[in-house]
Design an enzyme around this catalytic site. Sequence first.
Site, PDB file in Angstrom:
ATOM      1  N   SER A  34     107.699  70.946  44.987  1.00  0.00           N
ATOM      2  CA  SER A  34     108.148  72.276  44.574  1.00  0.00           C
ATOM      3  C   SER A  34     109.658  72.334  44.403  1.00  0.00           C
ATOM      4  O   SER A  34     110.181  73.315  43.887  1.00  0.00           O
ATOM      5  CB  SER A  34     107.692  73.313  45.590  1.00  0.00           C
ATOM      6  OG  SER A  34     108.064  72.917  46.880  1.00  0.00           O
ATOM      7  N   HIS A  37     104.351  70.602  38.574  1.00  0.00           N
ATOM      8  CA  HIS A  37     104.406  71.599  39.650  1.00  0.00           C
ATOM      9  C   HIS A  37     103.457  72.754  39.362  1.00  0.00           C
ATOM     10  O   HIS A  37     103.721  73.586  38.492  1.00  0.00           O
ATOM     11  CB  HIS A  37     105.860  72.088  39.796  1.00  0.00           C
ATOM     12  CG  HIS A  37     106.049  73.069  40.899  1.00  0.00           C
ATOM     13  ND1 HIS A  37     106.997  74.054  40.869  1.00  0.00           N
ATOM     14  CD2 HIS A  37     105.396  73.215  42.083  1.00  0.00           C
ATOM     15  CE1 HIS A  37     106.921  74.763  41.975  1.00  0.00           C
ATOM     16  NE2 HIS A  37     105.958  74.281  42.721  1.00  0.00           N
ATOM     17  N   GLU A  39     104.892  73.802  35.810  1.00  0.00           N
ATOM     18  CA  GLU A  39     106.240  73.355  35.430  1.00  0.00           C
ATOM     19  C   GLU A  39     106.165  71.845  35.280  1.00  0.00           C
ATOM     20  O   GLU A  39     105.721  71.156  36.209  1.00  0.00           O
ATOM     21  CB  GLU A  39     107.230  73.652  36.565  1.00  0.00           C
ATOM     22  CG  GLU A  39     107.994  74.927  36.439  1.00  0.00           C
ATOM     23  CD  GLU A  39     109.046  75.061  37.545  1.00  0.00           C
ATOM     24  OE1 GLU A  39     110.173  75.433  37.227  1.00  0.00           O
ATOM     25  OE2 GLU A  39     108.730  74.831  38.720  1.00  0.00           O
TER      26      GLU A  39
HETATM   27  N1  CAA Z   1      91.530  80.308  44.984  1.00  0.00           N
HETATM   28  C1  CAA Z   1      90.855  80.625  43.865  1.00  0.00           C
HETATM   29  N2  CAA Z   1      90.807  81.871  43.360  1.00  0.00           N
HETATM   30  C2  CAA Z   1      91.428  82.843  44.033  1.00  0.00           C
HETATM   31  C3  CAA Z   1      92.136  82.592  45.214  1.00  0.00           C
HETATM   32  C4  CAA Z   1      92.172  81.257  45.692  1.00  0.00           C
HETATM   33  N3  CAA Z   1      92.832  80.907  46.799  1.00  0.00           N
HETATM   34  N4  CAA Z   1      92.679  83.761  45.650  1.00  0.00           N
HETATM   35  C5  CAA Z   1      92.311  84.702  44.770  1.00  0.00           C
HETATM   36  N5  CAA Z   1      91.567  84.152  43.787  1.00  0.00           N
HETATM   37  C6  CAA Z   1      91.042  84.820  42.606  1.00  0.00           C
HETATM   38  C7  CAA Z   1      89.992  85.842  42.929  1.00  0.00           C
HETATM   39  O1  CAA Z   1      88.698  85.265  42.968  1.00  0.00           O
HETATM   40  C8  CAA Z   1      90.135  86.820  41.790  1.00  0.00           C
HETATM   41  O2  CAA Z   1      89.470  86.308  40.646  1.00  0.00           O
HETATM   42  P1  CAA Z   1      88.956  87.305  39.474  1.00  0.00           P
HETATM   43  O3  CAA Z   1      90.141  88.053  38.959  1.00  0.00           O
HETATM   44  O4  CAA Z   1      88.427  86.321  38.503  1.00  0.00           O
HETATM   45  O5  CAA Z   1      87.943  88.179  40.088  1.00  0.00           O
HETATM   46  C9  CAA Z   1      91.619  86.801  41.457  1.00  0.00           C
HETATM   47  O6  CAA Z   1      92.115  85.568  42.014  1.00  0.00           O
HETATM   48  C10 CAA Z   1      92.312  87.968  42.071  1.00  0.00           C
HETATM   49  O7  CAA Z   1      92.028  87.949  43.461  1.00  0.00           O
HETATM   50  P2  CAA Z   1      91.840  89.230  44.375  1.00  0.00           P
HETATM   51  O8  CAA Z   1      91.292  90.355  43.555  1.00  0.00           O
HETATM   52  O9  CAA Z   1      91.140  88.843  45.625  1.00  0.00           O
HETATM   53  O10 CAA Z   1      93.292  89.550  44.874  1.00  0.00           O
HETATM   54  P3  CAA Z   1      94.588  89.916  44.091  1.00  0.00           P
HETATM   55  O11 CAA Z   1      94.305  90.750  42.911  1.00  0.00           O
HETATM   56  O12 CAA Z   1      95.514  90.387  45.137  1.00  0.00           O
HETATM   57  O13 CAA Z   1      95.098  88.509  43.543  1.00  0.00           O
HETATM   58  C11 CAA Z   1      96.552  86.690  43.789  1.00  0.00           C
HETATM   59  C12 CAA Z   1      95.393  87.463  44.389  1.00  0.00           C
HETATM   60  C13 CAA Z   1      96.116  86.040  42.474  1.00  0.00           C
HETATM   61  C14 CAA Z   1      96.893  85.605  44.778  1.00  0.00           C
HETATM   62  C15 CAA Z   1      97.732  87.705  43.508  1.00  0.00           C
HETATM   63  O14 CAA Z   1      98.004  88.434  44.658  1.00  0.00           O
HETATM   64  C16 CAA Z   1      98.969  87.015  43.034  1.00  0.00           C
HETATM   65  O15 CAA Z   1      99.133  86.712  41.868  1.00  0.00           O
HETATM   66  N6  CAA Z   1      99.922  86.798  43.979  1.00  0.00           N
HETATM   67  C17 CAA Z   1     101.166  86.115  43.679  1.00  0.00           C
HETATM   68  C18 CAA Z   1     100.890  84.647  43.647  1.00  0.00           C
HETATM   69  C19 CAA Z   1     102.129  83.860  43.402  1.00  0.00           C
HETATM   70  O16 CAA Z   1     103.222  84.371  43.215  1.00  0.00           O
HETATM   71  N7  CAA Z   1     101.946  82.545  43.406  1.00  0.00           N
HETATM   72  C20 CAA Z   1     103.066  81.645  43.248  1.00  0.00           C
HETATM   73  C21 CAA Z   1     103.520  81.253  44.613  1.00  0.00           C
HETATM   74  S1  CAA Z   1     104.871  80.176  44.504  1.00  0.00           S
HETATM   75  C22 CAA Z   1     104.196  78.696  44.301  1.00  0.00           C
HETATM   76  O17 CAA Z   1     103.018  78.465  44.336  1.00  0.00           O
HETATM   77  C23 CAA Z   1     105.138  77.614  44.029  1.00  0.00           C
HETATM   78  C24 CAA Z   1     105.896  77.053  45.126  1.00  0.00           C
HETATM   79  O18 CAA Z   1     106.411  75.981  44.912  1.00  0.00           O
HETATM   80  C25 CAA Z   1     106.155  77.704  46.405  1.00  0.00           C
END
Ligand code: CAA
Length: 283
Positions: free
Chosen positions: A119, A140, A152
């Site tokens: 990351s 990434h 990325e």
């Molecule tokens: N694995 C697979 N699918 C998942 C999941 C997981 N761990 N968590 C949630 N989902 C899916 C759900 O099944 C749902 O699917 P559908 O839309 O097809 O029904 C969808 O994601 C939305 O889930 P929820 O309705 O339960 O919850 P939500 O609307 O709050 O979404 C989220 C969850 C997608 C995680 C959303 O909150 C989000 O986008 N959060 C921000 C995530 C983010 O910023 N990620 C980047 C982090 S930084 C990184 O990864 C890089 C690094 O280097 C640190």
Amino acid sequence: MDIKTVMVVGAGQMGSGIAHVCAAAGYNVFLNDLSVALVEKGLDGIERNLNRQVAKERMTELEKANSMERLSPSIDLNDAENIDIVIEAATENMEIKKSIFTKLDEIAPQHAILASNTSSLPITEIAAATTRPEKVIGMHFMNPVPVMKLVEIIRGLATEDHVYETVEKMAKTLGKVPIEVNDFPGFVSNRVLMPMINEAIYTLYEGVATKEAIDEVMKLGMNHPMGPLTLADFIGLDTCLYIMETLHKGFGDDKYRPCPLLRKYVKAGWLGKKTGRGFYEYG
Ligand code: CAA
């Protein structure tokens, strides 16, 4: 080059997510980690997520079974002897990554691409631990991997164009949107995201607002799906600290200094969702 067989090193949250999308897209995947227990935990998580897709009628039972069939557990890096690409998603630690890349360089066929899901660590430095820096690249993914569209793709200093193009094409076959970036600390995603999270932690540390209030401001005011403190818990506070330290060291600029409260939580073992407690508590 035609990629058919993939090894994912590291069966944690990121590695298992990457293995999931690769298997679902038709690649044969070795999911590698240090112990059978770790690999099985990763495979169980993949099966749970595939079941979720079946329940939502986005995948048939047969497609799920075929995806699981394409996944082979591995606790030996020698399984990389016939692969076309490795995607490493092990611990964010340069020495560990270098040692994995040196071993894989000895085992993997000459044509194989060695990619890292790091990351924030320099791809060029990881590449220098191999005899094929032109075939080393950053890939990434974002968490949760099956949901987030971005990959990325980071070019190291020596990465060849055809390696970049092969990886870009592969990312598209996974249903992802590849974005090209150059090799600087934190790339683009974490150079922008982590200082925002770190600043949110400072606002909590300085008593500007409660954790709930800080998260609500960013959700309601900026349309972020999660507030920054919830997101930090979700990513892992140890990972957030490590990335801030990489930015701080990499740029030598104090604007990237990690918040003391972040350090304190990590020292306490409050690492976020994965340990049941971070800024919030999880059942
Ligand atoms: N694995 C697979 N699918 C998942 C999941 C997981 N761990 N968590 C949630 N989902 C899916 C759900 O099944 C749902 O699917 P559908 O839309 O097809 O029904 C969808 O994601 C939305 O889930 P929820 O309705 O339960 O919850 P939500 O609307 O709050 O979404 C989220 C969850 C997608 C995680 C959303 O909150 C989000 O986008 N959060 C921000 C995530 C983010 O910023 N990620 C980047 C982090 S930084 C990184 O990864 C890089 C690094 O280097 C640190």
